[in-house]
Motif scaffolding. Structure first.
Motif, PDB file in Angstrom:
ATOM      1  N   SER A  43     -19.755  55.181 -25.124  1.00 35.86           N
ATOM      2  CA  SER A  43     -22.108  55.880 -25.478  1.00 35.86           C
ATOM      3  C   SER A  43     -22.239  54.602 -26.147  1.00 35.86           C
ATOM      4  CB  SER A  43     -21.605  57.495 -26.098  1.00 35.86           C
ATOM      5  OG  SER A  43     -20.901  58.396 -25.422  1.00 35.86           O
ATOM      6  N   VAL A  44     -21.984  54.319 -27.088  1.00 36.51           N
ATOM      7  CA  VAL A  44     -22.384  53.593 -27.768  1.00 36.51           C
ATOM      8  C   VAL A  44     -22.965  52.476 -27.567  1.00 36.51           C
ATOM      9  CG1 VAL A  44     -22.149  51.684 -29.866  1.00 36.51           C
ATOM     10  CG2 VAL A  44     -21.306  53.891 -30.000  1.00 36.51           C
ATOM     11  N   THR A  45     -21.859  51.246 -26.082  1.00 33.62           N
ATOM     12  CA  THR A  45     -22.157  50.294 -25.862  1.00 33.62           C
ATOM     13  C   THR A  45     -22.970  50.643 -24.392  1.00 33.62           C
ATOM     14  OG1 THR A  45     -20.330  49.622 -25.647  1.00 33.62           O
ATOM     15  CG2 THR A  45     -20.714  48.756 -23.797  1.00 33.62           C
ATOM     16  N   ASN A  46     -23.408  51.834 -24.335  1.00 31.54           N
ATOM     17  CA  ASN A  46     -24.720  51.940 -23.333  1.00 31.54           C
ATOM     18  C   ASN A  46     -25.742  52.437 -24.607  1.00 31.54           C
ATOM     19  OD1 ASN A  46     -23.172  52.875 -20.849  1.00 31.54           O
ATOM     20  ND2 ASN A  46     -22.879  54.718 -21.235  1.00 31.54           N
ATOM     21  N   ALA A  47     -25.725  52.702 -25.261  1.00 32.19           N
ATOM     22  CA  ALA A  47     -27.011  52.039 -25.983  1.00 32.19           C
ATOM     23  C   ALA A  47     -27.847  51.804 -26.567  1.00 32.19           C
ATOM     24  CB  ALA A  47     -26.172  53.807 -27.622  1.00 32.19           C
ATOM     25  N   VAL A  48     -26.362  50.524 -26.597  1.00 27.17           N
ATOM     26  CA  VAL A  48     -26.789  49.087 -27.057  1.00 27.17           C
ATOM     27  C   VAL A  48     -27.489  48.310 -25.813  1.00 27.17           C
ATOM     28  CG1 VAL A  48     -25.827  46.737 -27.747  1.00 27.17           C
ATOM     29  CG2 VAL A  48     -25.046  48.517 -28.793  1.00 27.17           C
ATOM     30  N   ARG A  49     -27.120  48.426 -24.524  1.00 30.15           N
ATOM     31  CA  ARG A  49     -27.934  47.637 -23.279  1.00 30.15           C
ATOM     32  C   ARG A  49     -28.650  48.224 -22.820  1.00 30.15           C
ATOM     33  NH1 ARG A  49     -21.498  46.706 -20.402  1.00 30.15           N
ATOM     34  NH2 ARG A  49     -20.687  44.841 -21.969  1.00 30.15           N
ATOM     35  N   VAL A  84     -27.965  54.496 -33.546  1.00 30.31           N
ATOM     36  CA  VAL A  84     -27.312  55.123 -33.135  1.00 30.31           C
ATOM     37  C   VAL A  84     -26.005  56.052 -34.635  1.00 30.31           C
ATOM     38  CG1 VAL A  84     -24.824  55.384 -31.449  1.00 30.31           C
ATOM     39  CG2 VAL A  84     -26.568  53.748 -30.982  1.00 30.31           C
ATOM     40  N   THR A  85     -25.644  57.138 -34.061  1.00 31.90           N
ATOM     41  CA  THR A  85     -25.364  58.198 -35.259  1.00 31.90           C
ATOM     42  C   THR A  85     -24.217  58.798 -34.221  1.00 31.90           C
ATOM     43  OG1 THR A  85     -27.723  59.373 -36.305  1.00 31.90           O
ATOM     44  CG2 THR A  85     -25.714  60.945 -36.788  1.00 31.90           C
ATOM     45  N   ASP A 128      -7.722  75.046 -30.619  1.00 36.59           N
ATOM     46  CA  ASP A 128      -8.410  73.639 -31.474  1.00 36.59           C
ATOM     47  C   ASP A 128      -9.024  72.900 -30.594  1.00 36.59           C
ATOM     48  OD1 ASP A 128      -7.104  71.119 -32.837  1.00 36.59           O
ATOM     49  OD2 ASP A 128      -5.639  72.811 -31.908  1.00 36.59           O
ATOM     50  N   LEU A 129     -10.537  71.902 -31.193  1.00 36.12           N
ATOM     51  CA  LEU A 129     -10.340  70.672 -30.459  1.00 36.12           C
ATOM     52  C   LEU A 129     -11.267  69.558 -31.126  1.00 36.12           C
ATOM     53  CD1 LEU A 129     -14.060  71.643 -29.639  1.00 36.12           C
ATOM     54  CD2 LEU A 129     -12.989  73.052 -28.420  1.00 36.12           C
ATOM     55  N   LEU A 130     -10.982  68.951 -30.904  1.00 41.89           N
ATOM     56  CA  LEU A 130     -11.938  67.790 -31.031  1.00 41.89           C
ATOM     57  C   LEU A 130     -13.239  67.626 -30.272  1.00 41.89           C
ATOM     58  CD1 LEU A 130     -11.250  64.873 -32.828  1.00 41.89           C
ATOM     59  CD2 LEU A 130     -10.775  64.319 -31.320  1.00 41.89           C
ATOM     60  N   ALA A 131     -13.857  67.595 -31.531  1.00 41.85           N
ATOM     61  CA  ALA A 131     -15.848  67.629 -31.078  1.00 41.85           C
ATOM     62  C   ALA A 131     -16.472  66.612 -31.334  1.00 41.85           C
ATOM     63  CB  ALA A 131     -16.899  69.028 -31.404  1.00 41.85           C
ATOM     64  N   LEU A 132     -16.880  65.419 -30.449  1.00 34.82           N
ATOM     65  CA  LEU A 132     -18.308  64.555 -31.074  1.00 34.82           C
ATOM     66  C   LEU A 132     -19.432  64.080 -30.452  1.00 34.82           C
ATOM     67  CD1 LEU A 132     -17.588  62.175 -28.749  1.00 34.82           C
ATOM     68  CD2 LEU A 132     -14.960  61.849 -29.141  1.00 34.82           C
ATOM     69  N   THR A 133     -20.075  63.612 -30.826  1.00 37.57           N
ATOM     70  CA  THR A 133     -21.665  63.828 -30.413  1.00 37.57           C
ATOM     71  C   THR A 133     -22.187  61.722 -31.226  1.00 37.57           C
ATOM     72  OG1 THR A 133     -22.627  64.555 -32.190  1.00 37.57           O
ATOM     73  CG2 THR A 133     -22.313  66.342 -30.363  1.00 37.57           C
ATOM     74  N   VAL A 134     -22.622  61.438 -29.958  1.00 41.42           N
ATOM     75  CA  VAL A 134     -23.369  60.134 -30.012  1.00 41.42           C
ATOM     76  C   VAL A 134     -24.780  61.068 -29.038  1.00 41.42           C
ATOM     77  CG1 VAL A 134     -23.466  57.876 -29.250  1.00 41.42           C
ATOM     78  CG2 VAL A 134     -21.506  59.224 -29.211  1.00 41.42           C
ATOM     79  N   THR A 135     -25.314  59.894 -31.183  1.00 44.95           N
ATOM     80  CA  THR A 135     -26.868  59.978 -30.990  1.00 44.95           C
ATOM     81  C   THR A 135     -28.148  58.876 -30.494  1.00 44.95           C
ATOM     82  OG1 THR A 135     -26.676  62.684 -31.694  1.00 44.95           O
ATOM     83  CG2 THR A 135     -29.119  61.331 -31.209  1.00 44.95           C
ATOM     84  N   ASP A 136     -28.488  58.657 -29.574  1.00 45.81           N
ATOM     85  CA  ASP A 136     -29.560  57.475 -30.095  1.00 45.81           C
ATOM     86  C   ASP A 136     -30.913  57.809 -30.017  1.00 45.81           C
ATOM     87  OD1 ASP A 136     -30.554  56.927 -27.479  1.00 45.81           O
ATOM     88  OD2 ASP A 136     -27.943  56.967 -26.593  1.00 45.81           O
ATOM     89  N   ASP A 137     -31.420  57.107 -30.799  1.00 48.77           N
ATOM     90  CA  ASP A 137     -32.944  57.043 -30.412  1.00 48.77           C
ATOM     91  C   ASP A 137     -34.014  56.540 -29.491  1.00 48.77           C
ATOM     92  OD1 ASP A 137     -33.059  55.141 -31.808  1.00 48.77           O
ATOM     93  OD2 ASP A 137     -33.848  55.315 -33.857  1.00 48.77           O
ATOM     94  N   GLY A 138     -33.094  56.219 -28.384  1.00 43.24           N
ATOM     95  CA  GLY A 138     -34.051  55.366 -27.486  1.00 43.24           C
ATOM     96  C   GLY A 138     -34.610  55.856 -26.196  1.00 43.24           C
ATOM     97  N   ARG A 139     -34.943  55.161 -25.877  1.00 41.62           N
ATOM     98  CA  ARG A 139     -36.372  55.518 -24.622  1.00 41.62           C
ATOM     99  C   ARG A 139     -35.755  56.889 -23.637  1.00 41.62           C
ATOM    100  NH1 ARG A 139     -34.221  50.772 -22.486  1.00 41.62           N
ATOM    101  NH2 ARG A 139     -35.752  49.855 -23.534  1.00 41.62           N
ATOM    102  N   ALA A 167     -26.182  55.247 -12.019  1.00 41.37           N
ATOM    103  CA  ALA A 167     -26.665  54.053 -12.074  1.00 41.37           C
ATOM    104  C   ALA A 167     -25.902  53.327 -12.513  1.00 41.37           C
ATOM    105  CB  ALA A 167     -28.098  53.858 -12.429  1.00 41.37           C
ATOM    106  N   GLY A 168     -24.645  53.575 -12.974  1.00 45.76           N
ATOM    107  CA  GLY A 168     -23.553  51.964 -13.672  1.00 45.76           C
ATOM    108  C   GLY A 168     -23.472  52.737 -15.045  1.00 45.76           C
ATOM    109  N   SER A 169     -24.158  53.562 -15.101  1.00 42.99           N
ATOM    110  CA  SER A 169     -24.342  53.770 -16.835  1.00 42.99           C
ATOM    111  C   SER A 169     -22.557  54.320 -17.427  1.00 42.99           C
ATOM    112  CB  SER A 169     -24.688  54.577 -17.285  1.00 42.99           C
ATOM    113  OG  SER A 169     -24.486  56.212 -16.896  1.00 42.99           O
ATOM    114  N   GLY A 170     -21.917  55.240 -17.126  1.00 47.16           N
ATOM    115  CA  GLY A 170     -20.432  54.676 -17.612  1.00 47.16           C
ATOM    116  C   GLY A 170     -20.080  56.217 -17.418  1.00 47.16           C
ATOM    117  N   ILE A 171     -20.888  57.078 -17.486  1.00 49.69           N
ATOM    118  CA  ILE A 171     -20.649  58.521 -18.029  1.00 49.69           C
ATOM    119  C   ILE A 171     -19.695  58.770 -16.962  1.00 49.69           C
ATOM    120  CG2 ILE A 171     -21.850  60.607 -18.113  1.00 49.69           C
ATOM    121  CD1 ILE A 171     -22.549  58.115 -20.424  1.00 49.69           C
ATOM    122  N   GLN A 172     -20.019  58.671 -15.641  1.00 45.07           N
ATOM    123  CA  GLN A 172     -18.717  59.466 -14.726  1.00 45.07           C
ATOM    124  C   GLN A 172     -17.401  58.919 -15.491  1.00 45.07           C
ATOM    125  OE1 GLN A 172     -20.467  58.278 -10.659  1.00 45.07           O
ATOM    126  NE2 GLN A 172     -22.401  59.520 -10.758  1.00 45.07           N
ATOM    127  N   GLY A 173     -17.698  57.916 -15.623  1.00 52.96           N
ATOM    128  CA  GLY A 173     -15.835  57.705 -15.785  1.00 52.96           C
ATOM    129  C   GLY A 173     -15.713  58.605 -17.076  1.00 52.96           C
TER     130      GLY A 173
END
Length: 417
Positions: free
Chosen positions: A330-336, A343-344, A361-372, A379-385
């Motif tokens: 997620s961070v790599t996608n935000a940078v590229r 990024v938060t 119990d579960l591990l919850a994480l969120t990655v937030t960026d202020d991009g476009r 489109a090859g963003s890596g989200i599918q993987g």
């Protein structure tokens, strides 16, 4: 017409076999009572009775299998516990259904079986009527209270029997066979409550076995990473150093060029091996844990990364690895791709309640960026993987990325067994 007679013959065969099965099942009732009486009398029944009940259950399953094949439906086997005790068996709803099935099946099978015998018998009986002339006068065949002593009455009775037998065989026997089969299946079928309980038991068992497989897989990945890091990579480093020394010591330019190529190839192999090792299990996770690994990731990212991470405690290796790669991707996608300024990353371990009211119990994480925003998963963003990696652990991924941003990627990974 061939299909009609084919169904009729199959139904007749089913009911005739049911007639025999019903008579045999009728013998099961007194024998079951005798075996049950041996429990208080001699105590031998404590050993014999459970095994006898299991034998009866297999007999019931065989008959229900015949009924299912006639109806062309799938039915589960009669579920009995692994315990051998009498009380454990009698407490099972499946055993109560079996005890009800035995007398009902015996009675219904004999009634319906006689119907399956009647139709074909009436179709074959005209042959006897047409042979009336071969009988002695004092043994003339009788039908419907009338003596068969002439061709007129013989042909008339034969025609009536043939028509009646055909009607019974073709139009009465098949529905009767299906009715018998549905009754057999219904008597042994579990109730809706039993189905839910059995499904919940299977889900719990699958969760336990899956957790064990995931833990074993994670441990194997760590072993492979350690072997490659401490063994293969160390050997390559030593070879690279030896090639470097040899290159400096050789005076022949041709040999020196070959050693230079070998040295460069070895360094490239080491770089590829390091990528493979990081893909198997990032060494930084073993050294610093998930919070430390995320802090190191934030430190080497070109964008400002704000971490809101609570200590998740001990995590399964597979969950820890998936969470780290989720944040990394997620961070790599935000940078590229996002054009973001910051990024938060938020990570916490939370409780949850399952469908059966069980806590986990579960591990919850969120990655937030202020991009476009406007993330395109195709489109090859890596989200599918990322989705595939998280789904393998029965987790969930959510992506909220409207045009103009912000982009929020959420991941939930179950941590409990």
């Amino acid at each position: 017409m061939r299909d009609v007679w084919g169904r009729a013959l199959r139904a007749c065969g089913y009911l005739l076999l049911a007639l025999g099965a019903g008579m045999l099942t009728l013998l099961v009732l007194p024998f079951t009572l005798v075996v049950a009486l041996t429990i208080p009398v001699s105590g031998v029944g404590l050993f014999v009775f459970p095994r006898w009940l299991r034998l009866v259950a297999r007999w019931a399953d065989w008959n229900r299998g015949r009924a299912a094949r006639l109806l062309r439906v799938e039915v589960p086997e009669l579920s009995l516990p692994a315990e051998q005790s009498v009380l454990a068996l009698l407490r099972r709803p499946a055993m109560l259904r079996l005890l009800l099935w035995t007398p009902v099946f015996a009675l219904v099978s004999m009634v319906f079986g006689l119907l399956g015998l009647l139709g074909p018998g009436m179709m074959l009986n005209p042959a006897q009527m047409l042979m009336w002339w071969a009988f002695p006068p004092d043994l003339q065949p009788m039908q419907f209270g009338l003596p068969i002593d002439g061709w007129g009455i013989a042909l008339g009775v034969a025609a009536v029997q043939l028509v009646a037998g055909t009607v019974i065989t073709v139009w009465v026997v098949p529905p009767a066979a299906r009715l018998h089969a549905r009754l057999c299946v219904r008597l042994l079928a579990p109730s809706e409550r039993e189905r839910r309980e059995e499904l919940a038991t299977r889900v719990d068992e699958l969760q336990r076995t899956r957790a064990g497989v995931v833990d074993a897989h994670g441990a194997e990945l760590r072993r492979i990473e350690r072997d490659l890091h401490d063994g293969t990579q160390a050997r390559l480093v030593a070879i690279a150093m030896q090639l470097g020394v040899a290159k400096e010591a050789v005076a022949d330019p041709t040999v020196a060029a070959l050693l230079e190529q070998a040295h460069t190839g070895t360094e490239e192999a080491m770089s590829e091996l390091r990528d493979v090792i990081r893909g198997i299990y990032p060494p930084i996770l073993a050294d610093r844990g998930l919070p430390g690994a995320l802090a190191a990731l934030a430190g080497r990212t070109t964008l400002p990364v704000r971490l809101d991470v609570t200590d998740p405690g001990t995590l399964p290796v597979a969950v820890e690895t998936a969470a780290y790669y989720a944040v990394t991707e997620s961070v790599t996608n935000a940078v590229r791709h996002s054009g973001a300024d910051s990024v938060t990353v938020r990570l916490s371990r939370e409780g949850m309640t399952g469908a059966e009211g069980k806590q986990g119990d579960l591990l919850a994480l969120t990655v937030t960026d202020d991009g476009r925003g406007g993330v395109d998963e195709t489109a090859g963003s890596g989200i599918q993987g990322l989705r595939r990696r998280v789904a393998a652990l029965d987790g969930r991924v959510s992506v909220h990325s409207p045009e103009g941003g912000p982009t929020v990627i959420g991941v939930e990974l179950p941590c409990g067994s």
